[in-house]
Structures are given as structure tokens and as C-alpha cells.
Design a protein around this motif. Structure first.
Motif, PDB file in Angstrom:
ATOM      1  N   UNK A  86     -12.204   0.555   5.645  1.00  0.00           N
ATOM      2  CA  UNK A  86     -12.304   1.191   6.423  1.00  0.00           C
ATOM      3  C   UNK A  86     -14.014   2.361   6.243  1.00  0.00           C
ATOM      4  N   UNK A  87     -15.051   1.287   6.561  1.00  0.00           N
ATOM      5  CA  UNK A  87     -16.232   2.906   6.438  1.00  0.00           C
ATOM      6  C   UNK A  87     -16.479   2.631   4.730  1.00  0.00           C
ATOM      7  N   UNK A  88     -16.366   1.943   4.075  1.00  0.00           N
ATOM      8  CA  UNK A  88     -16.172   1.673   2.709  1.00  0.00           C
ATOM      9  C   UNK A  88     -16.838   0.761   2.711  1.00  0.00           C
ATOM     10  N   UNK A  89     -16.910   0.254   0.718  1.00  0.00           N
ATOM     11  CA  UNK A  89     -17.999  -1.262   0.311  1.00  0.00           C
ATOM     12  C   UNK A  89     -17.345  -1.893  -0.619  1.00  0.00           C
ATOM     13  N   UNK A  90     -17.196  -2.787  -0.450  1.00  0.00           N
ATOM     14  CA  UNK A  90     -16.422  -3.462  -1.956  1.00  0.00           C
ATOM     15  C   UNK A  90     -17.486  -3.184  -2.916  1.00  0.00           C
ATOM     16  N   UNK A 136     -13.752  -5.401   8.158  1.00  0.00           N
ATOM     17  CA  UNK A 136     -14.010  -6.465   6.821  1.00  0.00           C
ATOM     18  C   UNK A 136     -15.220  -6.465   6.587  1.00  0.00           C
ATOM     19  N   UNK A 137     -16.148  -6.894   7.703  1.00  0.00           N
ATOM     20  CA  UNK A 137     -17.590  -7.978   6.996  1.00  0.00           C
ATOM     21  C   UNK A 137     -17.831  -6.544   6.847  1.00  0.00           C
ATOM     22  N   UNK A 168      -2.905  -2.641  -1.296  1.00  0.00           N
ATOM     23  CA  UNK A 168      -4.046  -2.321  -2.509  1.00  0.00           C
ATOM     24  C   UNK A 168      -4.334  -3.259  -3.377  1.00  0.00           C
ATOM     25  N   UNK A 169      -4.873  -5.070  -2.530  1.00  0.00           N
ATOM     26  CA  UNK A 169      -5.814  -5.764  -2.562  1.00  0.00           C
ATOM     27  C   UNK A 169      -6.518  -5.398  -2.178  1.00  0.00           C
ATOM     28  N   UNK A 170      -6.833  -3.787  -0.896  1.00  0.00           N
ATOM     29  CA  UNK A 170      -8.095  -3.574  -0.339  1.00  0.00           C
ATOM     30  C   UNK A 170      -8.744  -2.519  -0.957  1.00  0.00           C
ATOM     31  N   UNK A 223     -11.415  -2.106  -9.365  1.00  0.00           N
ATOM     32  CA  UNK A 223     -10.736  -2.270 -10.698  1.00  0.00           C
ATOM     33  C   UNK A 223      -9.209  -1.415  -9.132  1.00  0.00           C
ATOM     34  N   UNK A 224      -7.842  -1.752 -10.087  1.00  0.00           N
ATOM     35  CA  UNK A 224      -6.323  -1.508  -9.334  1.00  0.00           C
ATOM     36  C   UNK A 224      -6.517   0.228  -9.949  1.00  0.00           C
ATOM     37  N   UNK A 225      -6.428   0.368  -8.430  1.00  0.00           N
ATOM     38  CA  UNK A 225      -5.860   2.069  -8.026  1.00  0.00           C
ATOM     39  C   UNK A 225      -4.589   2.063  -7.343  1.00  0.00           C
ATOM     40  N   UNK A 226      -4.161   3.204  -7.326  1.00  0.00           N
ATOM     41  CA  UNK A 226      -2.897   4.129  -7.108  1.00  0.00           C
ATOM     42  C   UNK A 226      -3.764   4.033  -5.176  1.00  0.00           C
ATOM     43  N   UNK A 227      -1.999   3.005  -4.427  1.00  0.00           N
ATOM     44  CA  UNK A 227      -3.416   3.421  -3.109  1.00  0.00           C
ATOM     45  C   UNK A 227      -2.452   4.800  -2.904  1.00  0.00           C
ATOM     46  N   UNK A 228      -1.638   5.623  -3.006  1.00  0.00           N
ATOM     47  CA  UNK A 228      -0.466   6.401  -2.252  1.00  0.00           C
ATOM     48  C   UNK A 228      -1.964   7.837  -2.197  1.00  0.00           C
ATOM     49  N   UNK A 229      -2.652   7.353  -3.440  1.00  0.00           N
ATOM     50  CA  UNK A 229      -3.761   8.552  -3.351  1.00  0.00           C
ATOM     51  C   UNK A 229      -4.755   8.692  -2.430  1.00  0.00           C
ATOM     52  N   UNK A 230      -5.511   7.225  -2.282  1.00  0.00           N
ATOM     53  CA  UNK A 230      -6.032   6.735  -1.398  1.00  0.00           C
ATOM     54  C   UNK A 230      -7.069   7.668  -0.154  1.00  0.00           C
ATOM     55  N   UNK A 231      -7.956   7.840  -0.775  1.00  0.00           N
ATOM     56  CA  UNK A 231      -8.671   9.452   0.739  1.00  0.00           C
ATOM     57  C   UNK A 231      -9.561   8.160   1.565  1.00  0.00           C
TER      58      UNK A 231
END
Lengths: 213, 468
Positions: B364-368, B397-398, B451-453, B460-468
Motif C-alpha cells: 500500500x502506497x509503495x512502488x515496485x 496493487x495497480x 514476503x513476495x510483496x 530483493x528479499x527482505x524481512x517482512x517482520x520489520x516492514x514499515x
């Protein structure tokens, strides 16, 4: 289904564990609505250097010389020697169809994935489980002996070296053995119990009518 | 009779006839069909001049070959089109209900079965697809079968089977934020291996399983086959009943009450015997990422690519070396340093509304990221897609740069045009990372939807537990 009684054949060694059914027959070939013709695409991704497509003339494709089934000494093999968990992954029966169509009649491994194991019996392809040490010994002797052949006797549940030097016994469910020895069609066998199925179904309809809405 | 496991109960209540060696004729309540594994079965029926035993036990849909782009254009690949049209013809000829490509209820067979309430507790459920284990989440005995067995079930409403052993997988504790059912099942497969469940029926239980939604339980059961077990299952409870109530194929009124009374018995009895028990404390669990070409080749997000030199067993060492070469990875590289080219959120493992909500929350609110060539979301069914659009998830998503697609199996196995190119690396919510699975030469890393999102956004892979 073709009967399996005694089979003598050349052995090809596929020395890797967890060979999955995607590797045995890749997805693009599952689009066929037939049971036959999968042999030229058996192990397609490993066997050829290009990417195969359905309905292609496979005789013109570049072969991967490193893949075991492409080596001259294993041409005409009808017994595949494999490692643990052979046939894991997808339930596609195209995997045993492809192995049979290529010319295999039996596969020897320390273990098989269950759905593949089951599918093989339905098509007259015999999967044989031996213990790890016996499979190791077979790999060693296959590599060491050009033209290495085995004789598989289903009635006797035995695998013998063609020169008679060694013999291994194997286990098989009596019911599966009976069907394979006689080439019996499962559906015909099951329909002998049609009255029992009807009676079971009727009872179920009474007890759990919501299943029959 | 002593205490029984859930599996013992399901088995016993479906045994029609038992041969001397234990081979059992098992009655099948629900048979799902799709276009890939059914044509030869229907052909077999026709050749033997047989009819389906019980037409209303069958439900079909086209999912593997269908395009996820504009459907009004039809299927461009003539071979795929023939297969889908063959299913249409077979269903019409034999009178089987099908949710065809243009039906709003069409979708992945393992998503639509439960969604319609066509999967009910206490059933035996089969389909010519190994991920049929998914339906076990509803206290069903559910497993994949081959095409000969598809024909056998069509003709006799039964299967020939031998009973498996019982395995209990007990998930203790409470899942930390950012850790999901997908991580539970990947961690289990990492622990017992892809053949660890061979010969067993797995029951998942424990407080962490009770706390899961039906979507989470389906994810667990879906990948039982990746642990080698044909079937996985979860006892029925209020979460199960809540999910099913009011679904089109579920019973109603007085019949519902009768059904629920029976469904409440569908659990393992106190003291029931399990041949193997595995315990995992989920409170210690971290997000999982596969690094190799088998689902057992898995580590945690804070881990590293393994070094084959550390492996003593020569067959395993050769397996790791071959996998690293195929995956284009060097030993000891941190997982978070692995950059990706594509992202696939979908499949029978992770394409339900809960999965899409969780992934949408992350993006949400971010860019690929600019290095990600394609990030796609493929809802599991037309109804999941409609629900997501109603909630505005498609827009999230879009806006982030994801493609929002039509339902189907899609890039899980790439029988339709959704495929990886050789060498491309994908963060995927699907179930198999086999060589070539998502496209010849494609490299798959299995992860949760969250994790895919997150990987799509970071590149690259990141730890989604620390996602802001």
C-alpha cells in the motif's frame, strides 16, 4: 494394460535424488489429450539442449551429450535405476506414460513418491523398492559393467543379474502383483462389487443426506 | 474400539470392501476435475462404454491452461485451447457441472471447491491434481490421484487404496507478526524433508493451527504433498463451520444443524495413536525462503545460501551443488542479497482473499522496485477477484505497479503464457521450486504472500517482520 511377468533388460542409471514429475515430463507436453507419444519428451529439459515444444520433430533437436540416456551404452535400456523419492511432485500420470512410451518397463529405487508409485501400477510399469545399500550396489555394477542387464521375475519377486551372479528379493502388495501379472483392469475388478457400492451409497444417503443434495 | 485419529475415522467411514491384503475400496464423496488430467479418463469411459456412477459428485473447472489476460480474446495457443474445449465437450456429454472460462465462479479447482461449499467436513475428496490435499483443511480425507484413478472414480465412485500411517504435526505457540501458515509449512518441510511424509497422512493440530483462518489451514494442507504426504488434514471446529455456512453447496436449515452435529465428531480422540509426531514452536518461527530446486531446500530470511562443502552425504552434496548451479547462486550469500526479476502472487497455495489482503497491506502506497520486470497478482477465483475489487485491493496493487490478472494456475506451473524466461529469478507464493517449473531455466524462490510483496517493493528479499 500389458501384463508383467518376467522381464530381462538393459539398465540405465539416473544418479540423482528427488527426481520430480516436472522433470520426467515437463508441463508443455501435458496439453496433449492422448495417453501415448510422450516418450520423445521424457526428461526433456535434461535430454535436449533446446527448449522443447509439443508437436515438434524431436529427431532434429540438439541432444545433451552429458545426459545419461543419451550415452550410447544405455541405448535400448528398459530398466531405470534411480535414487530416493523418485516421481515426487505433481500427480501427472503423463510421467509413467512417458517412461513406458520411451521403453522402460521397471524402475528400481530406494523409495518412490506415492502418487507416482500408484500411477505406475495402473499402466504396467513396475516400480521396485530395494534398500539403499542394494541400490548403491546396483549403481556401482551398472557403471562398471557395459551392457549390464537384469532379469526381473514378478511372480518370484526377484531381481537377478543376467549372469546369475547376484539376486535380490523385493516386496510388493499381493493385490497389485495379482493385477500386474494378469494385466487386469481395475475398473472391471471394482465393478464386481457394484452391489456393495450401491448398498454403501444408500446407507450414506440416509445418514448424511446433505452429501447428495 | 480404542481412540481413533481423525484419519482413522475418515478412512473407516468410507470403506466399502476390504481385500485380504488390506487393499480397500474407498467411497468417494466429491470428485473435482480440470482440463489437464481428465481427457484421457473420459476417453477411457467412452471406449469401455461406461457412464459416470454418480454425476452429482463431480464438479469441473478449467484452470491450468487459461489465460490470465483479457479472456474475450480466447486462448491463443491451439494446443491449450483444444484441452479446455475438450473439457467443455466432456462435461456436456456426461452431464457434469463445469465452471467454464467465462463463468464468474471459475478459478483454481482447490480454491473454488471450498469457496462453493462443495468441500464439506467428513468427505473423501479426490482430483487428478496433487494439491487436492488442500481440501483436508475441512476435516476431509483429500488427496491427488492419477488419470487412471480419475477414470476409476468416474466409473465406480470408489478408489482402490491402502491405508497410510498417522503423523501428527503439532504447532505450538503463537505466530509472530509477519510469519504465516506458509512459513509454518515450509519450516516443516525443511525439517522432515520432501519424503518425510511419504506413507503418512498428516494431521496438523495445536494452538497455532486452531488460530489459523481457513485460508491458512488450506495453505498448510496444500503443501502436505511437498512433504511427501498425499493428504494433510485439520480437525473441524467453529472456524470451519463459520466459513462454510451459507455457501452454495453447503446444507441449510435443519440439515445444516444435523451436519454440524456430525462434523463436531471429526477430530482425533484423546489418546489416539500416531506413528510419528513432529512438534514445532511457531513463536520462534521466522519468514522462510527457499534457495534451491526442492521445497526442502529452505532457510530463514536472516540465513545464507548453504555451502555444499559442509554436507557430508555425497548424494545430498551433489544435489546442493546442482541446485546452486541451476539457481545461479554462490554459497554463503545472505538471502537478503538475492535480487529478483519477477514476483508471482497466486496459486492454489496462496491466492485467497486473506492472502491478497495481507500482500496489499505490504505494498500500500509503495512502488515496485525498478529491477523487477513484472509483479503480478493472480486471484484464485473469479469470486476472490470480485471480492478484492470490492475492497479496493486491485487499486492498491495497480498503483504500486503490479499487474492485476484473471484467475487461474498461471505462473505456478506456466502451462499458459505466464512463464519465467531462462535465468529469471522469481519470488513466488506457489508450492514448487523444481527446475523449469515456472518456465524452462526459471529460478523460483518460494515465500509467503507478505514476503513476495515486500520483495517486489525492495527488489530483493527482505524481512517482512520489520516492514514499515
Amino acid at each position: 494394460m500389458e501384463k508383467f511377468t518376467v522381464h530381462r533388460g538393459l539398465v540405465a542409471p539416473l544418479d540423482r535424488a528427488n527426481v520430480d514429475t516436472d522433470a520426467i515430463i515437463p508441463k508443455q507436453f501435458l496439453k496433449s489429450i492422448k495417453r501415448t507419444g510422450f516418450g520423445p519428451n521424457l526428461f526433456d529439459g535434461w535430454r535436449y539442449l533446446d527448449v522443447g515444444q509439443p508437436d515438434q520433430d524431436n529427431s532434429k533437436r540438439p541432444l545433451n551429450p552429458d545426459f545419461v540416456l543419451n550415452q550410447p551404452r544405455y541405448q535400448g535400456a528398459s530398466i531405470l535405476l534411480a535414487r530416493e523419492n523418485f516421481g515426487c511432485g505433481s500427480s501427472r500420470e503423463h510421467a509413467p506414460w512417458a517412461l513406458l512410451d520411451y521403453g522402460f518397463r521397471a524402475i528400481i529405487a530406494p523409495s518412490f513418491a506415492e502418487i507416482f508409485y500408484n500411477n505406475s501400477f495402473k499402466n504396467g510399469l513396475l516400480p521396485i523398492v530395494l534398500d539403499e545399500a542394494q541400490v548403491d550396489e546396483l549403481f556401482k555394477d551398472t557403471f562398471a559393467t557395459p551392457g549390464f542387464e537384469l532379469v526381473i521375475d514378478l511372480e518370484a519377486q526377484s531381481i537377478s543379474y543376467a549372469d546369475g551372479s547376484k539376486r535380490f528379493a523385493f516386496d510388493i502388495d499381493p493385490f497389485r502383483k495379482y493385477c500386474l501379472l494378469n494385466g487386469l483392469d481395475d475398473i472391471g475388478l471394482t465393478l464386481r462389487h457394484a452391489d456393495k457400492i450401491k448398498a454403501f451409497e444408500e446407507r450414506r444417503r440416509q445418514e448424511q443426506p446433505w452429501l447428495f443434495a | 474400539m480404542g481412540p481413533q485419529t481423525l484419519y482413522d475415522k475418515l478412512w473407516a467411514s468410507h470403506a466399502v470392501h476390504v481385500e485380504d491384503d488390506g487393499t480397500t475400496l474407498l467411497y468417494i464423496d466429491r470428485h473435482f476435475l480440470h482440463e489437464v488430467t481428465s481427457p484421457q479418463a473420459f476417453e477411457g469411459l467412452r471406449l469401455a462404454k461406461r457412464k459416470p456412477w454418480r454425476v452429482d459428485a463431480n464438479l469441473a473447472t478449467a484452470d491450468h491452461n487459461v489465460p490470465t489476460t483479457d479472456r474475450s480474446l480466447g486462448i491463443s495457443d491451439p494446443v491449450s485451447r483444444t484441452q479446455v474445449e475438450t473439457l467443455d465437450r466432456n462435461c456436456a456429454e456426461f452431464g457434469i457441472v463445469q465452471f467454464g472460462m467465462s463463468d464468474p465462479r471459475q478459478g483454481i479447482v482447490h480454491v473454488i471447491g471450498p469457496e462453493q461449499g462443495a468441500t464439506l467436513p467428513g468427505m473423501t475428496v479426490v482430483c487428478g491434481d496433487s494439491h487436492t490435499s488442500t481440501h483436508g483443511a475441512f476435516a476431509c480425507l483429500a488427496h491427488g490421484i492419477g488419470t487412471s484413478e480419475v477414470e476409476h472414480v468416474l466409473a465406480t465412485q470408489c478408489l482402490l487404496a491402502k491405508k497410510s500411517k498417522n503423523m501428527l504435526v503439532w504447532f505450538d505457540g503463537k505466530l509472530p507478526r509477519g510469519v504465516t501458515a506458509k512459513d509454518m509449512i515450509l519450516a516443516l518441510i525443511g525439517e522432515i524433508g520432501t519424503a518425510g511424509g511419504t506413507g503418512y497422512a498428516i494431521e496438523y493440530a495445536g494452538p497455532a493451527v486452531r488460530a489459523l483462518s481457513m485460508a491458512g489451514r488450506m495453505t498448510l494442507c496444500n503443501m502436505a504433498i511437498e512433504a511427501g504426504a498425499r493428504s494433510g488434514m485439520v480437525a473441524a471446529d467453529e472456524t470451519t463451520f463459520e466459513y462454510l455456512k451459507g455457501r452454495p453447496y453447503a446444507p441449510r436449515g435443519e440439515m445444516w444443524d444435523r451436519a454440524v452435529a456430525y462434523w463436531r465428531t471429526l477430530h482425533s480422540d484423546e489418546g489416539a495413536h500416531f506413528d510419528r509426531v513432529v512438534r514445532i514452536d511457531v513463536s520462534q518461527l521466522k519468514p522462510q525462503v527457499t534457495w534451491g530446486t526442492s521445497p526442502e531446500m529452505v532457510t530463514t530470511i536472516d540465513g545464507r545460501v548453504p555451502d555444499p562443502k559442509q554436507e557430508q552425504d555425497p548424494v545430498k552434496r551433489a544435489g546442493i551443488e546442482r541446485a546452486l548451479e541451476y539457481m545461479g547462486l554462490e554459497p554463503n550469500v545472505p538471502i537478503t542479497d538475492i535480487r529478483i526479476d519477477k514476483v508471482f502472487i497466486g496459486s492454489c497455495t496462496n491466492s485467497r482473499i486473506e492472502d491478497l489482503r495481507a500482500a496489499a497491506e505490504v505494498v500500500r502506497g509503495k512502488r515496485v522496485a525498478s529491477n523487477v520486470k513484472l509483479a503480478m497478482v493472480v486471484p484464485g477465483s473469479g469470486l476472490v477477484k470480485a471480492q478484492a475489487e470490492q475492497e479496493g485491493l486491485d487499486k492498491i496493487f495497480k498503483d504500486a505497479g503490479f499487474e492485476w490478472r484473471e484467475p487461474g494456475c498461471s505462473m505456478c506451473l506456466g502451462m499458459n503464457p505466464d512463464q519465467l524466461e531462462p535465468g529469471e529469478r522469481c519470488a513466488s507464493t506457489s508450492n514448487r521450486n523444481f527446475e523449469g517449473r515456472q518456465g524452462p531455466g526459471g529460478r523460483t524462490h518460494l515465500v509467503s504472500p507478505e514476503m513476495a510483496a515486500a520483495a517486489a517493493i525492495a527488489g530483493h528479499f527482505v524481512d517482512v517482520r520489520h516492514w514499515q
